[in-house]
Enzyme design. Structure first.
Site, PDB file in Angstrom:
ATOM      1  N   GLU A 185      89.143  57.682  46.154  1.00 40.20           N
ATOM      2  CA  GLU A 185      89.889  58.933  46.009  1.00 40.20           C
ATOM      3  C   GLU A 185      89.020  60.189  46.031  1.00 40.20           C
ATOM      4  O   GLU A 185      88.951  60.925  45.026  1.00 40.20           O
ATOM      5  CB  GLU A 185      90.733  58.909  44.729  1.00 40.20           C
ATOM      6  CG  GLU A 185      91.648  57.694  44.638  1.00 40.20           C
ATOM      7  CD  GLU A 185      92.664  57.785  43.502  1.00 40.20           C
ATOM      8  OE1 GLU A 185      92.526  58.668  42.639  1.00 40.20           O
ATOM      9  OE2 GLU A 185      93.616  56.988  43.506  1.00 40.20           O
ATOM     10  N   GLU A 363      95.532  50.456  44.885  1.00 38.22           N
ATOM     11  CA  GLU A 363      96.072  50.822  43.577  1.00 38.22           C
ATOM     12  C   GLU A 363      97.544  51.176  43.727  1.00 38.22           C
ATOM     13  O   GLU A 363      97.919  51.885  44.663  1.00 38.22           O
ATOM     14  CB  GLU A 363      95.379  52.063  42.980  1.00 38.22           C
ATOM     15  CG  GLU A 363      93.982  51.831  42.493  1.00 38.22           C
ATOM     16  CD  GLU A 363      93.373  53.086  41.857  1.00 38.22           C
ATOM     17  OE1 GLU A 363      94.133  53.942  41.349  1.00 38.22           O
ATOM     18  OE2 GLU A 363      92.143  53.208  41.891  1.00 38.22           O
TER      19      GLU A 363
END
Ligand code: FCB
Length: 467
Positions: A185, A363
């Protein structure tokens, strides 16, 4: 009448999935759980680990809820063997974790720390011995503090230090890892860490954030190049957080707002990685300084792309703004539950990027205020959240998207960054006072669902073999 073959009926409700979803997720699909180093390991000053920016950030007053830090977290550094056994007992195929850079290279440059490396070696070997694939991430936000003191991700040099660290890990563990991702991320590191000041190192400077995003991408390209040159044996890629974006109305302003939000959030990373350029239609005034050759370096072929999906972004330019409908409610983080966004997002990626490698959902999950009562944790809301997202994922597969696996975030409750310990994402409950782990209903559901999907697949294979 029930015949023998109906025992192997693919419509049997493993994970409560529809027959169509079964078809798409039943076979050759990887089931996993995920964590990250700073959120679970604790032991921040043990065995030569250097300080990270999260240690420093959490110490600053007002930065995190109740001043909480990852200093102890789930004490996974000491309890890793018990945790590996727990992962294996869940019957998942794969475990995603991250390597703490300051544990293996305390200053982020110069010497490596044998004890830190040994820890990850034990973890990887322990997983393999229990039949669980290890999927590692090199950077899940815990930059060595020493590198921050030298300018952090705002400094171009950090990208070169990162590539050196990546190369070492690939040489040391690449023969046993099932995959290795450079970053987790990068949007969060850049924007939450350097523009919004919500994450370490807590800066609020949009121009710096743009430069940081470029250095993160550059570090990815440099690391990929170094790891390929040393012939890393495992698949290499990156993990991006992404959203679907919905406009509140058909108005030109809402539509344009949604397009530029998508450009800022998703395309800002996807376009450099797969098209070799930053999107121009972002509505952002701040662009990074780019040196000649950077964009070619960033655009390295990848073996996989990891996607983290939690929610959608809702855009309304009306005054007052039209609120998101939140028909399925929201999680404890206040994030709208919007499973179809996962399908929309994935189908859009397939449409827009010809060079898209195989995808993994690295995720997806929900925070819920779970508590133990009589030794049991009823978290049916989490089960419902996951089931709906798996349906959306199966639909994306039906529409031709090549998704190979799903990792639930998270294996166990852990340190949720600036939100501290109150936000519980785990399939497994952690009592932080005793460090006792308790499987929530969702963990039992995930375990039993995966087992019965496997049994169904085995059943189908038997039928195909023996008629
Ligand atoms: C993601 C992070 C992960 C966790 C979840 C809830 O953005 O990668 O560490 O905090 O959100």
């Amino acid at each position: 009448m029930k015949t023998i073959s109906s025992l192997h009926d693919p419509a049997a409700p493993a994970l409560g999935l529809s027959p169509e979803a079964h078809q798409h997720l039943g076979r050759d699909f990887l089931w996993g759980v995920a964590t990250s180093a700073y959120q679970i390991e604790g032991a921040v000053d043990v065995d030569g680990r250097g300080a990270s920016i999260w240690d420093s950030f959490a110490r600053q007053p007002g930065r995190t809820v109740n001043g909480e830090s990852g200093a102890v977290a789930c004490d996974h550094y000491h309890r890793w063997a018990e945790d590996v056994a727990m992962i294996a007992d869940l019957g998942v195929d794969a475990y995603r974790f991250s390597i703490a850079w300051p544990r293996v290279q305390p200053l982020g440059l110069g010497g490596f720390n044998a004890k830190g490396l040994d820890f990850y070696e034990r973890l990887v070997d322990g997983l393999l011995a229990r039949g669980v694939q290890p999927h590692a991430t090199l950077y899940h936000w815990d930059l060595p503090q020493h590198l921050q003191d030298l300018g952090g991700w705002g400094s171009r040099d950090t990208a070169f230090h990162f590539a050196h660290y990546a190369d070492l890990i690939a040489r040391r563990l690449g023969d046993r890892l099932a995959s290795l991702a450079t970053h987790n991320e990068p949007w969060c590191t850049a924007v939450l860490g350097h523009e919004q000041g919500k994450f370490a190192p807590g800066e609020r400077d949009p121009q710096l954030a743009a430069q940081v995003s470029h250095h993160l991408l550059l570090s990815h390209g440099l690391a990929m190049t170094a790891m390929r040159a040393s012939a890393a044996a495992c698949p290499l890629g990156i993990v991006l957080n992404q959203v679907s974006v919905s406009a509140a109305s058909d108005s030109a302003a809402d539509q344009a707002g949604a397009r530029s939000e998508y450009a800022r959030f998703v395309r800002w990373y996807m376009d450099p990685l797969f098209l070799g350029q930053y999107p121009q239609d972002t509505g952002i005034a701040h662009y990074p300084e780019i040196r000649s050759g950077d964009m070619a370096l960033i655009q390295q072929p990848m073996d996989f792309l990891g996607i983290n999906y939690y929610s959608r972004t809702w855009i309304s330019s009306a005054e007052p703004a039209v609120p998101a409908p939140k028909a399925l409610g929201e999680t404890d983080m206040g994030w709208e539950i919007y499973p179809d966004g996962l399908r929309e997002l994935l189908v859009g990626l397939k449409r827009d990027y010809a060079l898209l490698p195989p995808l993994f959902i690295m995720e997806n999950g929900m925070a819920n205020a779970d508590s133990v009562s009589d030794g049991r944790i009823n978290d049916s809301a989490r089960i419902d959240y996951v089931r709906r997202h798996l349906e959306a994922l199966a639909q994306a597969k039906a529409e031709g998207v090549d998704v190979r696996g799903y990792f639930y975030w998270s294996l166990m409750d852990n340190y949720e960054w600036d939100s501290g310990y109150a936000k519980r994402f785990g399939l497994v409950h952690v009592d932080y006072a005793s460090q006792k782990r308790t499987l929530k209903d969702s963990a039992l559901w995930y375990r039993d669902g995966i087992a019965s999907l496997r049994a169904l697949t085995a059943g189908r294979r038997e039928e195909a073999l023996h008629g």
